[in-house]
Design a protein around this motif. Structure first.
Motif, PDB file in Angstrom:
ATOM      1  N   LYS A  61       0.881  -1.330  -0.061  1.00  0.00           N
ATOM      2  CA  LYS A  61      -0.170   0.016  -0.115  1.00  0.00           C
ATOM      3  C   LYS A  61       0.830   1.343   0.067  1.00  0.00           C
ATOM      4  O   LYS A  61       0.504   2.339  -0.677  1.00  0.00           O
ATOM      5  CB  LYS A  61      -1.092   0.038   1.292  1.00  0.00           C
ATOM      6  CG  LYS A  61      -2.174  -0.963   1.268  1.00  0.00           C
ATOM      7  CD  LYS A  61      -3.019  -0.800   2.114  1.00  0.00           C
ATOM      8  CE  LYS A  61      -4.323  -1.753   2.152  1.00  0.00           C
ATOM      9  NZ  LYS A  61      -5.062  -1.859   3.173  1.00  0.00           N
ATOM     10  N   ILE A  64       2.325   1.682  -3.358  1.00  0.00           N
ATOM     11  CA  ILE A  64       1.141   2.037  -4.599  1.00  0.00           C
ATOM     12  C   ILE A  64       0.855   3.559  -4.274  1.00  0.00           C
ATOM     13  O   ILE A  64       0.735   4.322  -4.888  1.00  0.00           O
ATOM     14  CB  ILE A  64      -0.202   1.318  -4.121  1.00  0.00           C
ATOM     15  CG1 ILE A  64       0.082  -0.137  -4.789  1.00  0.00           C
ATOM     16  CG2 ILE A  64      -1.251   2.167  -4.771  1.00  0.00           C
ATOM     17  CD1 ILE A  64      -1.054  -1.102  -4.431  1.00  0.00           C
ATOM     18  N   TYR A  65       0.980   3.958  -2.863  1.00  0.00           N
ATOM     19  CA  TYR A  65       0.474   5.670  -2.648  1.00  0.00           C
ATOM     20  C   TYR A  65       1.849   6.395  -3.259  1.00  0.00           C
ATOM     21  O   TYR A  65       1.281   7.173  -3.804  1.00  0.00           O
ATOM     22  CB  TYR A  65       0.585   5.637  -1.107  1.00  0.00           C
ATOM     23  CG  TYR A  65       0.408   7.169  -0.657  1.00  0.00           C
ATOM     24  CD1 TYR A  65      -0.752   7.834  -0.947  1.00  0.00           C
ATOM     25  CD2 TYR A  65       1.733   7.718  -0.168  1.00  0.00           C
ATOM     26  CE1 TYR A  65      -0.875   9.172  -0.519  1.00  0.00           C
ATOM     27  CE2 TYR A  65       1.648   9.103   0.009  1.00  0.00           C
ATOM     28  CZ  TYR A  65       0.503   9.705  -0.217  1.00  0.00           C
ATOM     29  OH  TYR A  65       0.453  11.192   0.040  1.00  0.00           O
ATOM     30  N   ASP A  68       1.570   6.118  -7.126  1.00  0.00           N
ATOM     31  CA  ASP A  68       0.341   6.732  -7.508  1.00  0.00           C
ATOM     32  C   ASP A  68       0.442   8.316  -7.524  1.00  0.00           C
ATOM     33  O   ASP A  68      -0.110   9.275  -8.478  1.00  0.00           O
ATOM     34  CB  ASP A  68      -1.119   6.212  -6.944  1.00  0.00           C
ATOM     35  CG  ASP A  68      -2.194   6.789  -7.348  1.00  0.00           C
ATOM     36  OD1 ASP A  68      -2.519   6.445  -8.650  1.00  0.00           O
ATOM     37  OD2 ASP A  68      -3.005   7.208  -6.531  1.00  0.00           O
ATOM     38  N   GLN A  72      -0.133  10.844 -10.587  1.00  0.00           N
ATOM     39  CA  GLN A  72      -1.101  11.691 -10.546  1.00  0.00           C
ATOM     40  C   GLN A  72      -0.748  13.258 -10.747  1.00  0.00           C
ATOM     41  O   GLN A  72      -1.637  14.143 -10.757  1.00  0.00           O
ATOM     42  CB  GLN A  72      -2.029  11.642  -9.328  1.00  0.00           C
ATOM     43  CG  GLN A  72      -2.560  10.149  -9.219  1.00  0.00           C
ATOM     44  CD  GLN A  72      -3.523   9.707 -10.457  1.00  0.00           C
ATOM     45  OE1 GLN A  72      -4.125  10.658 -11.121  1.00  0.00           O
ATOM     46  NE2 GLN A  72      -3.651   8.603 -10.757  1.00  0.00           N
ATOM     47  N   GLY A 123      -2.742  -5.641  -6.670  1.00  0.00           N
ATOM     48  CA  GLY A 123      -3.137  -4.133  -6.569  1.00  0.00           C
ATOM     49  C   GLY A 123      -1.878  -3.370  -7.322  1.00  0.00           C
ATOM     50  O   GLY A 123      -2.453  -2.401  -7.670  1.00  0.00           O
ATOM     51  N   TYR A 124      -0.948  -3.691  -6.838  1.00  0.00           N
ATOM     52  CA  TYR A 124       0.216  -2.869  -7.545  1.00  0.00           C
ATOM     53  C   TYR A 124       0.369  -3.159  -8.999  1.00  0.00           C
ATOM     54  O   TYR A 124       0.348  -1.899  -9.850  1.00  0.00           O
ATOM     55  CB  TYR A 124       1.465  -3.095  -6.823  1.00  0.00           C
ATOM     56  CG  TYR A 124       2.676  -2.844  -7.565  1.00  0.00           C
ATOM     57  CD1 TYR A 124       3.256  -1.313  -7.608  1.00  0.00           C
ATOM     58  CD2 TYR A 124       3.273  -3.513  -8.535  1.00  0.00           C
ATOM     59  CE1 TYR A 124       4.335  -1.028  -8.289  1.00  0.00           C
ATOM     60  CE2 TYR A 124       4.645  -3.079  -9.316  1.00  0.00           C
ATOM     61  CZ  TYR A 124       4.896  -1.839  -9.022  1.00  0.00           C
ATOM     62  OH  TYR A 124       5.983  -1.487  -9.916  1.00  0.00           O
ATOM     63  N   THR A 126      -2.095  -4.026 -11.051  1.00  0.00           N
ATOM     64  CA  THR A 126      -3.289  -3.596 -11.824  1.00  0.00           C
ATOM     65  C   THR A 126      -2.894  -2.045 -11.781  1.00  0.00           C
ATOM     66  O   THR A 126      -3.548  -1.483 -13.031  1.00  0.00           O
ATOM     67  CB  THR A 126      -4.315  -3.792 -10.830  1.00  0.00           C
ATOM     68  OG1 THR A 126      -4.628  -5.274 -10.791  1.00  0.00           O
ATOM     69  CG2 THR A 126      -5.771  -3.273 -11.483  1.00  0.00           C
ATOM     70  N   MET A 127      -2.554  -1.649 -10.770  1.00  0.00           N
ATOM     71  CA  MET A 127      -2.603   0.092 -10.922  1.00  0.00           C
ATOM     72  C   MET A 127      -1.665   0.427 -11.964  1.00  0.00           C
ATOM     73  O   MET A 127      -1.569   1.147 -12.948  1.00  0.00           O
ATOM     74  CB  MET A 127      -2.227   0.837  -9.495  1.00  0.00           C
ATOM     75  CG  MET A 127      -1.723   2.071  -9.782  1.00  0.00           C
ATOM     76  SD  MET A 127      -0.631   2.911  -8.368  1.00  0.00           S
ATOM     77  CE  MET A 127       0.831   2.062  -8.436  1.00  0.00           C
ATOM     78  N   MET A 128      -0.485  -0.241 -12.073  1.00  0.00           N
ATOM     79  CA  MET A 128       0.753  -0.035 -13.064  1.00  0.00           C
ATOM     80  C   MET A 128       0.218  -0.328 -14.261  1.00  0.00           C
ATOM     81  O   MET A 128       0.553   0.777 -15.275  1.00  0.00           O
ATOM     82  CB  MET A 128       1.925  -0.545 -12.648  1.00  0.00           C
ATOM     83  CG  MET A 128       2.871  -0.237 -11.418  1.00  0.00           C
ATOM     84  SD  MET A 128       3.051   1.330 -11.697  1.00  0.00           S
ATOM     85  CE  MET A 128       4.240   1.432 -12.773  1.00  0.00           C
ATOM     86  N   SER A 130      -2.828  -0.395 -15.550  1.00  0.00           N
ATOM     87  CA  SER A 130      -3.820   0.701 -15.935  1.00  0.00           C
ATOM     88  C   SER A 130      -3.196   1.907 -16.475  1.00  0.00           C
ATOM     89  O   SER A 130      -3.412   2.717 -17.461  1.00  0.00           O
ATOM     90  CB  SER A 130      -4.667   0.962 -14.861  1.00  0.00           C
ATOM     91  OG  SER A 130      -5.727   2.069 -15.235  1.00  0.00           O
ATOM     92  N   TYR A 131      -2.288   2.369 -15.754  1.00  0.00           N
ATOM     93  CA  TYR A 131      -1.463   3.676 -16.067  1.00  0.00           C
ATOM     94  C   TYR A 131      -0.619   3.513 -17.305  1.00  0.00           C
ATOM     95  O   TYR A 131      -0.891   4.302 -18.270  1.00  0.00           O
ATOM     96  CB  TYR A 131      -0.521   3.946 -14.816  1.00  0.00           C
ATOM     97  CG  TYR A 131       0.336   5.340 -15.229  1.00  0.00           C
ATOM     98  CD1 TYR A 131      -0.492   6.656 -15.028  1.00  0.00           C
ATOM     99  CD2 TYR A 131       1.622   5.393 -15.267  1.00  0.00           C
ATOM    100  CE1 TYR A 131       0.379   7.660 -15.563  1.00  0.00           C
ATOM    101  CE2 TYR A 131       2.419   6.379 -15.670  1.00  0.00           C
ATOM    102  CZ  TYR A 131       1.837   7.652 -15.675  1.00  0.00           C
ATOM    103  OH  TYR A 131       2.519   8.443 -15.791  1.00  0.00           O
TER     104      TYR A 131
END
Length: 193
Positions: A61, A64-65, A68, A72, A123-124, A126-128, A130-131
């Protein structure tokens, strides 16, 4: 501000797991490294497995924070954000070496535990992915690059570089290391026409 007892225990557990491995780490070793009484340890965590999963989840987490936050940052161009994501991984792994080692050597031999850890890392990724997919759709990442492989390669490229540097007692977040890793990543990027 002093860390909470739970955070103090988590840091001691992270050190124990990174140094001893999952199977060799005991609750006694964790209590000793965290400098807390066994009763305090068991008040917050009933089992070693619960504590291990807490440490991994908290670390993922946190990664990811931080990543991210860079993604952003709309003051940067999309290409610069991607390069800064690499820089953020370097900074994060440099400042969290034990966590880096644990994340890259996390599989414990217990199928259920390993599946739980893999889900946390999902989760990590998936975020990467997607970006990176958005960047590819906008023409900043080459169309012939498979995004899942790119996300895994970025994580591994920085993570294993961090581990190697750690073993050799060399600094990680240096201009030379950053430049070399950016050169690798630059091969995936393209200037938008």
């Amino acid at each position: 501000m002093a860390p909470s007892k739970k955070d103090q225990i988590a840091q001691g557990a992270l050190t124990a797991f990174a140094q001893l491995g999952y199977s060799e780490t005991t609750m006694d070793a964790i209590a000793e490294m965290a400098q807390v009484a066994k009763g305090t340890l068991y008040y917050h965590f009933s089992t070693k497995e619960e504590l291990f999963l807490y440490v991994i989840e908290k670390g993922v987490k946190m990664l990811i924070y931080h990543v991210d936050s860079v993604m952003q940052n709309e003051q940067l161009t999309l290409e610069d954000r991607m390069l800064n994501v690499l820089d953020e991984h370097l900074r994060f792994f440099s400042e969290n070496r034990e966590l880096c080692f644990l994340l890259l050597s996390v599989f414990t031999g217990d199928e259920q535990r390993d599946l739980t850890v893999a889900k946390l890392l999902t989760g990590y990724f998936t975020m990467m992915e997607s970006y990176m997919t958005r960047l590819q759709e906008q023409g900043y990442i080459r169309a012939d690059v498979e995004i899942g492989t790119l996300a895994s390669a970025l994580f591994g490229m920085v993570g294993f570089t961090a581990i190697r540097k750690q073993y050799r007692k060399e600094p990680l977040d240096t201009p030379e290391n950053k430049h070399t890793l950016r050169c690798f990543l630059a091969g995936m990027l393209q200037t938008k026409q």
